[in-house]
Enzyme design. Structure first.
Site, PDB file in Angstrom:
ATOM      1  N   LYS A 191      -6.264  -1.186   6.375  1.00 33.80           N
ATOM      2  CA  LYS A 191      -5.511  -0.185   7.135  1.00 33.80           C
ATOM      3  C   LYS A 191      -6.278   1.116   7.317  1.00 33.80           C
ATOM      4  O   LYS A 191      -6.163   1.767   8.359  1.00 33.80           O
ATOM      5  CB  LYS A 191      -4.161   0.093   6.474  1.00 33.80           C
ATOM      6  CG  LYS A 191      -4.227   0.832   5.144  1.00 33.80           C
ATOM      7  CD  LYS A 191      -2.839   1.117   4.613  1.00 33.80           C
ATOM      8  CE  LYS A 191      -2.896   1.818   3.259  1.00 33.80           C
ATOM      9  NZ  LYS A 191      -3.508   3.145   3.339  1.00 33.80           N
ATOM     10  N   THR A 192      -7.074   1.524   6.310  1.00 32.12           N
ATOM     11  CA  THR A 192      -7.839   2.766   6.425  1.00 32.12           C
ATOM     12  C   THR A 192      -8.849   2.660   7.564  1.00 32.12           C
ATOM     13  O   THR A 192      -9.052   3.612   8.329  1.00 32.12           O
ATOM     14  CB  THR A 192      -8.564   3.088   5.104  1.00 32.12           C
ATOM     15  OG1 THR A 192      -7.614   3.163   4.051  1.00 32.12           O
ATOM     16  CG2 THR A 192      -9.303   4.414   5.211  1.00 32.12           C
ATOM     17  N   ASP A 205       0.052   7.812   7.281  1.00 35.13           N
ATOM     18  CA  ASP A 205      -0.391   6.757   6.369  1.00 35.13           C
ATOM     19  C   ASP A 205       0.647   6.576   5.258  1.00 35.13           C
ATOM     20  O   ASP A 205       1.409   7.501   4.944  1.00 35.13           O
ATOM     21  CB  ASP A 205      -1.751   7.148   5.765  1.00 35.13           C
ATOM     22  CG  ASP A 205      -2.406   5.997   5.021  1.00 35.13           C
ATOM     23  OD1 ASP A 205      -1.956   4.842   5.188  1.00 35.13           O
ATOM     24  OD2 ASP A 205      -3.374   6.252   4.282  1.00 35.13           O
ATOM     25  N   GLU A 206       0.697   5.389   4.660  1.00 37.68           N
ATOM     26  CA  GLU A 206       1.619   5.086   3.543  1.00 37.68           C
ATOM     27  C   GLU A 206       3.057   5.483   3.900  1.00 37.68           C
ATOM     28  O   GLU A 206       3.756   6.153   3.131  1.00 37.68           O
ATOM     29  CB  GLU A 206       1.176   5.802   2.256  1.00 37.68           C
ATOM     30  CG  GLU A 206      -0.243   5.485   1.808  1.00 37.68           C
ATOM     31  CD  GLU A 206      -0.411   4.092   1.241  1.00 37.68           C
ATOM     32  OE1 GLU A 206       0.555   3.313   1.269  1.00 37.68           O
ATOM     33  OE2 GLU A 206      -1.516   3.776   0.769  1.00 37.68           O
ATOM     34  N   GLN A 258       5.211  -2.636  -0.577  1.00 41.19           N
ATOM     35  CA  GLN A 258       4.519  -1.803  -1.566  1.00 41.19           C
ATOM     36  C   GLN A 258       5.239  -0.468  -1.787  1.00 41.19           C
ATOM     37  O   GLN A 258       4.628   0.495  -2.239  1.00 41.19           O
ATOM     38  CB  GLN A 258       3.075  -1.550  -1.138  1.00 41.19           C
ATOM     39  CG  GLN A 258       2.216  -2.801  -1.113  1.00 41.19           C
ATOM     40  CD  GLN A 258       0.751  -2.505  -0.905  1.00 41.19           C
ATOM     41  OE1 GLN A 258       0.049  -2.037  -1.805  1.00 41.19           O
ATOM     42  NE2 GLN A 258       0.258  -2.775   0.293  1.00 41.19           N
ATOM     43  N   ARG A 278      -3.899  -6.227  -6.757  1.00 40.88           N
ATOM     44  CA  ARG A 278      -5.042  -5.390  -7.155  1.00 40.88           C
ATOM     45  C   ARG A 278      -6.251  -6.273  -7.491  1.00 40.88           C
ATOM     46  O   ARG A 278      -7.382  -5.795  -7.520  1.00 40.88           O
ATOM     47  CB  ARG A 278      -4.717  -4.551  -8.406  1.00 40.88           C
ATOM     48  CG  ARG A 278      -3.591  -3.525  -8.305  1.00 40.88           C
ATOM     49  CD  ARG A 278      -3.682  -2.662  -7.085  1.00 40.88           C
ATOM     50  NE  ARG A 278      -2.886  -3.220  -5.997  1.00 40.88           N
ATOM     51  CZ  ARG A 278      -2.982  -2.850  -4.728  1.00 40.88           C
ATOM     52  NH1 ARG A 278      -3.864  -1.940  -4.376  1.00 40.88           N
ATOM     53  NH2 ARG A 278      -2.224  -3.386  -3.798  1.00 40.88           N
TER      54      ARG A 278
END
Length: 736
Positions: free
Chosen positions: A35-36, A219-220, A250, A597
């Site tokens: 996504k970044t 973002d987020e 998330q 993770r």
């Protein structure tokens, strides 16, 4: 630079997202889906291909680190200066607005930002000025109340309640507002609320920024709270394009005010026909992603997506079930050493847990085994505030001349003993050349002497009782009678975690073994704590240590190897999060974050029993483990069959790796040759697995040999620890 070069490396859905040109859109970006890269390349594409000026773009993140990374990437892609770009956190963008329009925001040009501790200190003074009991009306509880109201966009003038206690909170909130306005102070929650009010109450200023920010990127998005969403909607007019990137799977910060429902509200408010799904994961193996998908698929309130990868299938997820938390830690430590010897860097390994208190056993073992570690985003166990308070009480019980310990806890929990009282007490001590403790008796006629005497009487009481108690009993007694227990129970913000840490301290002293020549167990334990909390990692290379952290702290990070420990119902998922479906679904999202993770190797680890407040209790396997299909798991110990949560009905399979069943005692130190089940002589060692006719499968934890009498401490699953005479007990050895 051409569009092809800017967008180079994007997959089909990433490309579609980065170049979306039909208004506002929601990007549902799964873990490890890049996504970044999409965000930064979209900004570069808007500037290079669509002719958007850099100051016409507003990009909002949740951390300064993410903002700096985004700015750096865009600069590298475009190979030009982008300092005029508005990229920052909600707080930094709000600060920028308030600094430019301080007069309209009713702020002096010299206004200062309060950090959390500064805010707390002011609230303490306000509570004192109202002559309120600071135990009944704690500053931390008031801080949480005020911040929650602001996050919901509410001033004290917007609130009304006839409840007596609530009215006091409102009066304190009002006084705090007056205090801050008078001194030109702004706390973190005030930054966003004040900037929201600036835009709401000044249409001409709002119009300026609505025209300026043609493209707003968030973002987020799943971590936004109520006020942040309102702020966004206010700033984004019908002519603005909002590019929201998030993942409802998330969303794990509801305790901070985050509202996962904002994602569905965004779809409705901005008429999003269909979100763009980023489902290709570039991080993990197929087996790890399959486990993550199966777990999160049990949540009902989700939009829905399924991660996939072109990476290798990878090895199966390894499940290990220790008999105790020490057994759990030994396995993790052994595996880390094995992985490190095979070439895996220590910095590529993380141990994740649900609660900070769980780090204690791992820290103790890593320290004694000389395995370098770092507690990420938190303090090592013996450095935590609540632990230091209990240890200071112990120091004072041991030695009433310990002035440092006296000063640390004389007003903990708050007893109304202020700085002036302590200053006068210190003068008395110096004048009479005695300790602070003894100086209390010399303060005849001092108004606050009665409060000091209550404290010294408490210490004397504990000192007298301590002679007949064990160390765990002493600590339990002082926690209750000092008021620490009630103080932390009333702390709605951090109290639960602090109580869990104190509980873990009781477990630590229960299993603590002083040196053979130690004359005082309290002194021995205090020395042990000091040594463990020392900076033993000073010489460790910055990149070479195991990282210990909570799952919350791990969000946004990735590791080649991940151990998720403490996978027991009541611990993960946490017992306080099993009351509603909403809470359980957030716990499941937390498990999903933990699993994703891991890049290559994932270990699921738990203990069959755990010390709680000094008592060993059976611990049922986490329901989240049972949500993973058995074909994805290498069940090392086989204690529980996947899909069965009831340990009483579980069966134990043959183990393959002998070294996994270590305990704190070396298995080689005690060996007994006895008759088992009236058959031939056999060796029994600490660590052996046996079968008992009544109690079932168990593990030998300790042996005591006195002449011909041989007794063994054996831990039986679902039953607990039993001490048996091996010459009488009907047992069969499963293996050595």
């Amino acid at each position: 630079m051409s569009a092809n070069l800017i967008l180079d490396g994007l997959n089909t859905e990433q490309y579609r997202a980065a170049t979306y040109d039909e208004g506002s859109i929601l990007i549902l970006a799964g873990a490890g889906s890049g996504k970044t890269s999409v965000l930064t390349k979209r900004i570069a594409w808007l500037i290079q291909e669509k002719g958007i000026h850099s100051n016409e773009i507003l990009a909002v993140t949740f951390t300064n680190k993410a903002a700096k990374e985004m700015m750096s990437r865009v600069t590298d892609i475009l190979e030009c200066n982008t300092t005029g770009m508005w990229i920052g956190t909600f707080h930094s963008v709000a600060l920028r607005l308030l600094s430019k329009h301080n007069a309209q925001a009713r702020l002096p040009n010299y206004f200062q930002i309060l950090d959390s501790q500064d805010q707390l200190n002011i609230l303490k003074r306000i509570i004192k000025s109202f002559n309120l009991d600071d135990e009944r009306y704690s500053a931390r509880e008031l801080q949480k109340f005020i911040n929650q109201q602001k996050e919901n966009g509410l001033r004290c003038s917007d609130l009304n309640n006839n409840d007596f206690r609530y009215k006091i909170w409102l009066n304190l909130y009002k006084e705090y507002e007056l205090w801050c306005n008078r001194d030109g102070l702004v706390d973190f929650t005030e930054l966003l609320l004040r900037s929201y009010e600036l835009l709401l109450l000044n249409p001409q200023i709002l119009n300026i920024y609505q025209k300026q920010f043609k493209h707003i990127l968030i973002d987020e998005f799943q971590d936004t709270n109520k006020l942040q969403y309102r702020w966004l909607k206010l700033l984004a007019s019908d002519n603005n394009t909002v590019f929201a990137v998030g993942d409802d799977d998330q969303s794990i910060y509801s305790f901070r005010g985050a509202q996962v429902s904002n994602i569905k509200s965004f779809i409705q408010d901005y008429k999003i026909a269909e979100p763009i799904l980023l489902e290709q994961n570039y991080r993990s193996t197929t087996n790890i992603l399959s486990a993550a998908n199966m777990v999160i698929g049990n949540n009902q309130e989700r939009i829905g997506k399924k991660l996939w990868t072109s990476n290798l299938i990878g090895e199966k997820i390894r499940l290990y079930e220790g008999y105790t938390e020490e057994d759990e830690a030994y396995f993790v430590c052994d595996e880390i050493r094995s992985l490190n010897n095979s070439g895996v860097a220590l910095s590529d390994i993380a141990v994740l847990y649900r609660s900070n208190a769980q780090s204690r056993v791992f820290e103790q073992l890593f320290y004694s085994s000389k395995v370098p570690y770092k507690v990420y985003g938190g303090l090592r166990f013996f450095d935590r505030q609540e632990i230091k308070y209990v240890l200071a009480y112990l120091r004072l019980i041991l030695n009433t001349n310990d002035n440092e310990a006296f000063l640390k806890v004389v007003n903990i929990p708050p007893r109304g003993i202020g700085a002036k009282t302590i200053e006068n007490l210190q003068k008395t001590a110096i004048d009479n050349q005695v300790s602070l403790y003894d100086a209390v008796k010399l303060q005849e006629g001092v108004k606050t002497r009665s409060k000091l005497l209550l404290f010294t009487d408490l210490i004397e009481k504990i000192r007298n009782i301590a002679h007949g108690l064990s160390l765990p009993e002493i600590i339990n007694y002082l926690i209750e009678n000092s008021g620490l227990a009630n103080w932390y129970q009333n702390d709605k913000k951090n109290g639960l975690e602090r109580i869990e840490n104190i509980n873990e301290l009781v477990s630590a002293v229960t299993s603590f073994k002083p040196e053979a020549d130690s004359e005082n167990v309290i002194s021995s334990f205090l020395n042990h704590a000091v040594i463990e909390s020392a900076e033993h990692q000073a010489a460790i290379n910055e990149q070479q240590y195991i990282q210990l952290m909570t799952v919350h702290a791990a969000k946004g990070l990735e590791f080649k190897v991940v151990f998720i420990v403490g996978l027991e119902d009541g611990l993960f998922p946490h017992e306080n999060c099993l009351r509603t479906d909403f809470e359980l679904e957030e716990e499941r999202r937390l498990m999903y974050v933990a699993i994703t993770r891991a890049k290559e190797h994932l270990y699921l680890v738990r203990a069959c029993s755990r010390l709680m407040w000094g008592k060993r209790i059976s611990a049922p396997i986490s329901r989240f483990v049972n949500e993973i299909p058995g074909e994805l798991i290498n069940n090392i110990t086989g204690i529980s069959k996947i899909g069965l949560c009831n340990l009483m009905n579980s069966q134990m399979l043959d183990r393959q790796e002998d070294n996994y069943y270590r305990t704190i005692d070396n298995p080689e130190t005690k060996v007994s040759r006895v008759y088992l089940n009236n058959q031939s002589t056999a060796l029994v060692r600490i660590g052996d697995v046996i079968n008992h006719s009544k109690f079932g499968k168990g593990k030998v934890m300790n042996l005591n040999i006195e002449g011909t009498k041989i007794t063994a401490e054996i831990f039986f699953i679902g039953v607990g620890k039993k001490t048996l005479d091996l010459n009488i007990a009907k047992i069969e050895k499963v293996q050595s």
